[in-house]
Design an enzyme around this catalytic site. Structure first.
Site, mmCIF file in Angstrom:
data_model
loop_
_atom_site.group_PDB
_atom_site.id
_atom_site.type_symbol
_atom_site.label_atom_id
_atom_site.label_comp_id
_atom_site.label_asym_id
_atom_site.label_seq_id
_atom_site.Cartn_x
_atom_site.Cartn_y
_atom_site.Cartn_z
ATOM 1 N N CYS A 1 0.800 -1.232 0.000
ATOM 2 C CA CYS A 1 0.000 0.000 0.000
ATOM 3 C C CYS A 1 0.831 1.280 0.000
ATOM 4 C CB CYS A 1 -0.995 -0.037 1.155
ATOM 5 S SG CYS A 1 -2.151 -1.410 0.976
ATOM 6 N N HIS B 1 -2.682 5.853 5.702
ATOM 7 C CA HIS B 1 -3.234 4.887 4.759
ATOM 8 C C HIS B 1 -4.652 4.530 5.225
ATOM 9 C CE1 HIS B 1 -4.001 1.508 2.328
ATOM 10 N NE2 HIS B 1 -3.624 0.573 3.181
ATOM 11 N N ASN C 1 -10.354 0.349 1.484
ATOM 12 C CA ASN C 1 -8.895 0.335 1.365
ATOM 13 C C ASN C 1 -8.533 0.265 -0.117
ATOM 14 O OD1 ASN C 1 -6.191 -0.278 1.271
ATOM 15 N ND2 ASN C 1 -6.267 -1.868 2.858
HETATM 16 N N1 COA Z 1 -18.463 -10.273 8.211
HETATM 17 C C1 COA Z 1 -18.832 -10.948 9.316
HETATM 18 N N2 COA Z 1 -17.977 -11.673 10.046
HETATM 19 C C2 COA Z 1 -16.695 -11.709 9.636
HETATM 20 C C3 COA Z 1 -16.259 -11.037 8.497
HETATM 21 C C4 COA Z 1 -17.212 -10.299 7.775
HETATM 22 N N3 COA Z 1 -16.873 -9.607 6.664
HETATM 23 N N4 COA Z 1 -14.935 -11.261 8.351
HETATM 24 C C5 COA Z 1 -14.556 -12.049 9.348
HETATM 25 N N5 COA Z 1 -15.625 -12.316 10.132
HETATM 26 C C6 COA Z 1 -15.681 -13.145 11.340
HETATM 27 C C7 COA Z 1 -14.557 -14.126 11.423
HETATM 28 O O1 COA Z 1 -14.864 -15.293 10.688
HETATM 29 C C8 COA Z 1 -14.512 -14.401 12.899
HETATM 30 O O2 COA Z 1 -15.532 -15.290 13.231
HETATM 31 P P1 COA Z 1 -15.288 -16.439 14.354
HETATM 32 O O3 COA Z 1 -15.003 -15.665 15.613
HETATM 33 O O4 COA Z 1 -16.562 -17.177 14.331
HETATM 34 O O5 COA Z 1 -14.097 -17.206 13.873
HETATM 35 C C9 COA Z 1 -14.869 -13.040 13.514
HETATM 36 O O6 COA Z 1 -15.516 -12.301 12.471
HETATM 37 C C10 COA Z 1 -13.668 -12.285 14.001
HETATM 38 O O7 COA Z 1 -12.699 -12.363 13.000
HETATM 39 P P2 COA Z 1 -11.327 -11.605 13.136
HETATM 40 O O8 COA Z 1 -10.524 -11.802 11.889
HETATM 41 O O9 COA Z 1 -10.705 -11.931 14.445
HETATM 42 O O10 COA Z 1 -11.886 -10.115 13.193
HETATM 43 P P3 COA Z 1 -11.115 -8.829 13.586
HETATM 44 O O11 COA Z 1 -11.754 -8.160 14.721
HETATM 45 O O12 COA Z 1 -9.621 -9.063 13.648
HETATM 46 O O13 COA Z 1 -11.376 -7.911 12.307
HETATM 47 C C11 COA Z 1 -10.253 -7.195 10.331
HETATM 48 C C12 COA Z 1 -10.958 -8.345 11.043
HETATM 49 C C13 COA Z 1 -9.715 -7.709 9.000
HETATM 50 C C14 COA Z 1 -11.242 -6.073 10.090
HETATM 51 C C15 COA Z 1 -9.091 -6.683 11.235
HETATM 52 O O14 COA Z 1 -8.279 -7.759 11.625
HETATM 53 C C16 COA Z 1 -8.255 -5.668 10.574
HETATM 54 O O15 COA Z 1 -8.660 -4.541 10.418
HETATM 55 N N6 COA Z 1 -7.015 -6.018 10.188
HETATM 56 C C17 COA Z 1 -6.166 -5.145 9.473
HETATM 57 C C18 COA Z 1 -6.327 -5.403 8.019
HETATM 58 C C19 COA Z 1 -5.758 -4.326 7.158
HETATM 59 O O16 COA Z 1 -5.853 -3.156 7.449
HETATM 60 N N7 COA Z 1 -5.168 -4.727 6.051
HETATM 61 C C20 COA Z 1 -4.692 -3.863 5.068
HETATM 62 C C21 COA Z 1 -3.265 -3.681 5.205
HETATM 63 S S1 COA Z 1 -2.714 -2.769 3.854
#
Ligand code: COA
Length: 332
Positions: free
Chosen positions: A118, A259, A289
């Site tokens: 990114c 970002h 994003n």
């Molecule tokens: N809708 C509903 N549920 C979802 C989902 C969606 N779109 N995506 C994941 N889940 C579920 C998962 O399956 C998980 O379920 P479980 O507890 O039954 O296993 C639950 O939500 C929690 O998942 P998790 O991955 O732990 O969520 P989180 O709180 O970490 O949030 C992100 C996920 C991706 C939003 C978060 O980790 C994040 O912001 N990460 C940074 C990513 C980023 O910025 N990347 C770009 C870098 S350039």
């Protein structure tokens, strides 16, 4: 050393181009098992754009570059280099940069891509600043352009809700009165964390095969939780040190352009650095994003909306696949 020496470097104009199609969270509720509430709460994103036929990466990049040239009052014939930060080039080669060079008719310009996750466009701006300061180039177009949607598994709710398509550009050149001035830049990578975000299949390491298709290796893979932890741990100290190397305190920054990955990451960084959210440019709610395009879109909109006033300090920073991260200080 973060300071840019030599000829003063300016940002002379900016522009953007978005695909027309808007994909809302409720559209995604019909596509995968998700909800508007989950997406907004976890990411802050309400909608994003998705490129359709005719809206290639190069087409979006060229349109944003034309707008930036108009804004800067610079003709295509005055451009020496086109640098496109992208992680979703239309083809591995030719790169987007050379294709844009042809599309906009920049007869004497070079063209290249920076593929650095990114921060690609921020890294591109840093390279442009170095080239302009040292006299290699006069006018450089830097674009952040992404058509990520075909590279994302649209059935994977962990990624398809987060990303969006779009392009934005700036023209950089020798600083002139009234232009923003780029004063400091720094770029980092931590290749030992490269597994956090990757696109493994379909290239040299794993050439396209029935297996890569079956196992969906030709889509972006991300460990969202690890990315979140890495960024919210590393960025605050990194940015505080960057400010110090610029000879300013964090409080002296008028606008922070992060970002636009996720509102919760931005909030976490701000909480750890005591940055008021009122000083942060946010547009991820509308675009998601957009990877390398994100800081460019935010910079352009902050200028368009007259958030940025003369004499202010703007700190632009980004992070992403690599893992890479970086920062740039700009004075308006
Ligand atoms: N809708 C509903 N549920 C979802 C989902 C969606 N779109 N995506 C994941 N889940 C579920 C998962 O399956 C998980 O379920 P479980 O507890 O039954 O296993 C639950 O939500 C929690 O998942 P998790 O991955 O732990 O969520 P989180 O709180 O970490 O949030 C992100 C996920 C991706 C939003 C978060 O980790 C994040 O912001 N990460 C940074 C990513 C980023 O910025 N990347 C770009 C870098 S350039």
């Amino acid at each position: 050393m973060a300071i840019i020496q030599g000829r003063p470097v300016g940002i002379l104009g900016t522009g953007m181009k978005l695909p027309l199609k808007v994909v809302t969270n409720s559209d995604l509720e019909k596509q995968v098992d998700t909800s508007d509430e989950w997406i907004v709460q976890r990411s802050g994103i309400h909608e994003r754009r998705m490129a359709q036929a005719g809206e290639s990466n190069a087409a979006l990049a060229a349109a944003s570059a034309r707008e930036a040239m108009r804004d800067a009052g610079v003709d295509a014939g005055d451009i020496d280099m086109i640098i496109v930060g992208t992680n979703s080039p239309d083809t591995l080669f030719p790169g987007v940069g050379p294709v844009v060079q042809g599309m906009i008719g920049a007869g004497r310009a070079g063209g290249m891509d920076v593929q650095a996750g990114c921060p690609g466009a921020l890294f591109g701006m840093s390279a442009a600043a170095g080239g302009i300061a040292s006299g290699i180039w006069d006018n450089v177009i830097v674009v952040g352009s992404e058509v990520m949607s075909p590279l994302i598994d649209q059935t994977d709710r962990g990624t398809c809700v987060l990303f969006g398509d779009g392009a934005a550009a700036c023209v950089m050149g020798p600083w002139r009165e009234g232009a923003m001035r780029v004063t400091h830049a720094d770029m980092k990578a931590d290749g030992n964390k490269s597994g956090m975000i990757e696109f493994p299949g379909g290239l040299a390491a794993e050439p396209a095969s029935e297996r890569t298709l079956r196992e969906k290796r030709h889509f972006l893979k991300m460990n969202g939780r690890e990315v979140f932890k890495f960024v919210s741990k590393e960025l605050p100290d990194y940015l505080a040190n960057f400010c110090q190397s610029c000879g300013i305190t964090c409080d002296e920054v008028d606008w922070w352009i992060f970002h636009q990955a996720n509102i919760r990451i931005i909030e976490k960084i701000c909480e750890r650095m005591n940055i008021p959210m009122g000083r942060v440019v946010i547009n991820l709610d509308r675009y998601g994003n957009t990877s390398a395009a994100s800081i460019m879109l935010a910079l352009h909109e902050a200028r368009e909306d007259a958030l940025i006033q003369r004499g202010q300090k703007i700190l632009i920073s980004s992070f992403g696949a690599g893992m890479t991260y970086g920062a740039m200080l700009v004075e308006s």
